[in-house]
Scaffold this active site. Structure first.
Site, PDB file in Angstrom:
ATOM      1  N   HIS A  13      39.935  41.582  41.941  1.00  0.00           N
ATOM      2  CA  HIS A  13      40.732  43.016  42.187  1.00  0.00           C
ATOM      3  C   HIS A  13      40.735  43.276  43.534  1.00  0.00           C
ATOM      4  CE1 HIS A  13      41.128  47.423  40.864  1.00  0.00           C
ATOM      5  NE2 HIS A  13      41.269  47.512  42.165  1.00  0.00           N
ATOM      6  N   HIS A  15      42.999  44.821  46.956  1.00  0.00           N
ATOM      7  CA  HIS A  15      44.048  45.553  47.697  1.00  0.00           C
ATOM      8  C   HIS A  15      44.547  44.906  48.961  1.00  0.00           C
ATOM      9  CE1 HIS A  15      44.163  48.810  44.809  1.00  0.00           C
ATOM     10  NE2 HIS A  15      42.838  48.745  45.009  1.00  0.00           N
ATOM     11  N   LYS A  95      48.724  46.136  35.931  1.00  0.00           N
ATOM     12  CA  LYS A  95      47.631  46.889  36.130  1.00  0.00           C
ATOM     13  C   LYS A  95      48.161  48.487  35.795  1.00  0.00           C
ATOM     14  CE  LYS A  95      43.999  49.156  38.082  1.00  0.00           C
ATOM     15  NZ  LYS A  95      43.413  48.799  39.277  1.00  0.00           N
ATOM     16  N   HIS A 134      42.710  51.014  35.495  1.00  0.00           N
ATOM     17  CA  HIS A 134      41.948  52.169  36.223  1.00  0.00           C
ATOM     18  C   HIS A 134      41.426  52.950  35.299  1.00  0.00           C
ATOM     19  CE1 HIS A 134      40.888  54.015  40.363  1.00  0.00           C
ATOM     20  NE2 HIS A 134      40.370  55.076  39.196  1.00  0.00           N
ATOM     21  N   HIS A 168      36.485  47.842  38.148  1.00  0.00           N
ATOM     22  CA  HIS A 168      35.635  48.553  38.993  1.00  0.00           C
ATOM     23  C   HIS A 168      34.727  49.505  38.274  1.00  0.00           C
ATOM     24  CE1 HIS A 168      38.651  51.264  39.150  1.00  0.00           C
ATOM     25  NE2 HIS A 168      39.544  50.828  40.005  1.00  0.00           N
ATOM     26  N   ASP A 240      37.843  45.269  44.918  1.00  0.00           N
ATOM     27  CA  ASP A 240      38.446  46.497  45.160  1.00  0.00           C
ATOM     28  C   ASP A 240      38.643  46.870  46.556  1.00  0.00           C
ATOM     29  OD1 ASP A 240      40.160  48.446  44.544  1.00  0.00           O
ATOM     30  OD2 ASP A 240      38.385  50.043  43.673  1.00  0.00           O
TER      31      ASP A 240
HETATM   32  O1  DOR Z   1      39.006  53.772  46.105  1.00  0.00           O
HETATM   33  C1  DOR Z   1      39.988  53.218  45.605  1.00  0.00           C
HETATM   34  N1  DOR Z   1      41.003  52.917  46.839  1.00  0.00           N
HETATM   35  N2  DOR Z   1      40.288  53.262  44.281  1.00  0.00           N
HETATM   36  C2  DOR Z   1      41.240  52.876  43.987  1.00  0.00           C
HETATM   37  O2  DOR Z   1      41.646  52.838  42.586  1.00  0.00           O
HETATM   38  C3  DOR Z   1      42.622  52.608  44.819  1.00  0.00           C
HETATM   39  C4  DOR Z   1      42.125  52.079  46.087  1.00  0.00           C
HETATM   40  C5  DOR Z   1      43.170  51.960  47.216  1.00  0.00           C
HETATM   41  O3  DOR Z   1      44.305  51.556  46.761  1.00  0.00           O
HETATM   42  O4  DOR Z   1      42.963  52.506  48.184  1.00  0.00           O
HETATM   43 ZN    ZN Z   2      41.591  49.156  43.319  1.00  0.00          ZN
END
Ligand code: DOR
Ligand code: ZN
Length: 335
Positions: A13, A15, A95, A134, A168, A240
């Protein structure tokens, strides 16, 4: 010197964002991980075959070598089966975000009407596409994940052949769900193994500890630690890691997200070593994910050593977890 070797670490997971931020953060994950599930919450979200292919190309262009596999995802909408057939070979999962629940999730699901979702979820079951969720409601911030459990139950019982990943997880309630439905799995971040709500707002307010779902109570953290340290076969590591520029974190209105990608494996070694469970780390950071997703990543071997390492205060314009602080493990070599 104590060392520990990990083979083919996977971040289930992650980003990576886009543009300059992608170029800044992708090499950091590609250095130590064999592959990662890349989240689709770009603006606009990744929701067509063309989006997936083009984003994957931009990721590959941003990493310095070929030894990193971006496992692509699509942003959940009620897609039809024909579309899912056309995209299936390009993605590993879809997702699902409840609408507006977190960063760039405005186009997510606004009502969990099972009949409206049924054609998509049935097609996903048939095609073997995993559903990553999520799992938070719009309730009181500490209760949002626990309140989502009934939705997980509804999804898991209506679609028994659909693999559902509770992303998460932060609560004992979610840990307990793992035993109730054979098709429910979970990812756990490193920051949720380290932080509780006290570390976010218990003293000075700590923007770099703020994320969604927010870190919970000590007993929740203990429940997460238990299944992570045991490398419960239904849990996998998913960082995450969610980079935001410092201007969006140290701000009036702090963006949610903890940036951990460059130090995740070091911190995991520290945690697993502290509890005498280093032998289970391989399963938690790779083997379980390979079994759950049926993937076979490129060979990569990381040797970590027990040596004090000062985390950089900032990577580009992104402050990592524990920036400027000392942690106990460091990378020795990567092959
Ligand atoms: O803290 C987070 N940041 N939780 C999420 O679900 C998304 C993520 C983000 O994309 O910044
Ligand atoms: Zn995330």
């Amino acid at each position: 010197m104590k060392t520990h070797t990990l083979l083919m670490p996977l971040d289930m997971h992650l980003h990576l964002r886009d543009g300059v931020m992608l170029e800044q953060v992708a090499p950091l994950s590609a250095y130590t991980f064999s592959g990662a599930i890349v989240m689709p919450n770009l603006v606009p979200p990744v929701s067509t075959v063309e989006d997936v292919k083009a984003y994957k190309q931009r990721i590959m262009a941003a990493v310095p070598n070929d030894y990193f596999e971006p496992y692509m995802t699509l942003f959940y909408k009620n897609y039809d089966k024909r579309f899912l057939e056309s995209v299936k070979d390009h993605i590993l999962a879809i997702k699902l975000y409840p609408a507006g629940i977190t960063t760039n999730s405005e186009g997510g699901v606004s009502s969990f009407n099972i009949e409206e979702m049924r054609p998509t979820l049935e097609a996903m079951s048939e095609l073997g596409i995993v559903l990553c969720v999520h799992g938070e409601t719009d309730g009181f911030v500490m209760d949002r994940e626990a309140e989502f459990m009934s939705i997980y139950e509804m999804l898991a019982s209506n679609f028994p052949n659909l693999k559902i990943i509770m992303e998460h997880i932060t609560t004992k309630a979610a840990v307990d769900m793992l035993e109730r439905y054979p098709n429910l799995y979970a990812t756990i971040t490193v920051h949720h193994l380290l932080l509780t709500l006290d570390d976010v707002v218990g003293g000075m307010m700590m923007p770099h500890h703020f994320c969604k779902p927010i870190a919970k109570r000590p007993e929740d953290k203990e429940a997460l630690l238990k299944v992570a340290l045991d490398a419960h076969p239904k849990v996998m590591f998913g960082s995450d890691s969610a980079p935001h520029p410092i201007s969006k974190k140290e701000a009036c209105g702090c963006a949610a997200g903890v940036f951990t990608a460059p130090i995740a494996l070091q911190l995991l070694c520290e945690i697993f070593d502290k509890y005498g469970k280093l032998e289970n780390l391989q399963a938690f950071v790779s083997d379980n994910a390979q079994n759950i997703y049926g993937i076979c990543p490129e060979f990569k071997e990381i040797v970590l050593e027990e040596r004090e390492f000062e985390v950089p205060a900032i990577y580009g314009n992104v402050v990592p977890l524990y920036g400027g602080k000392k942690i106990k493990w460091a990378i020795q070599s990567v092959e």
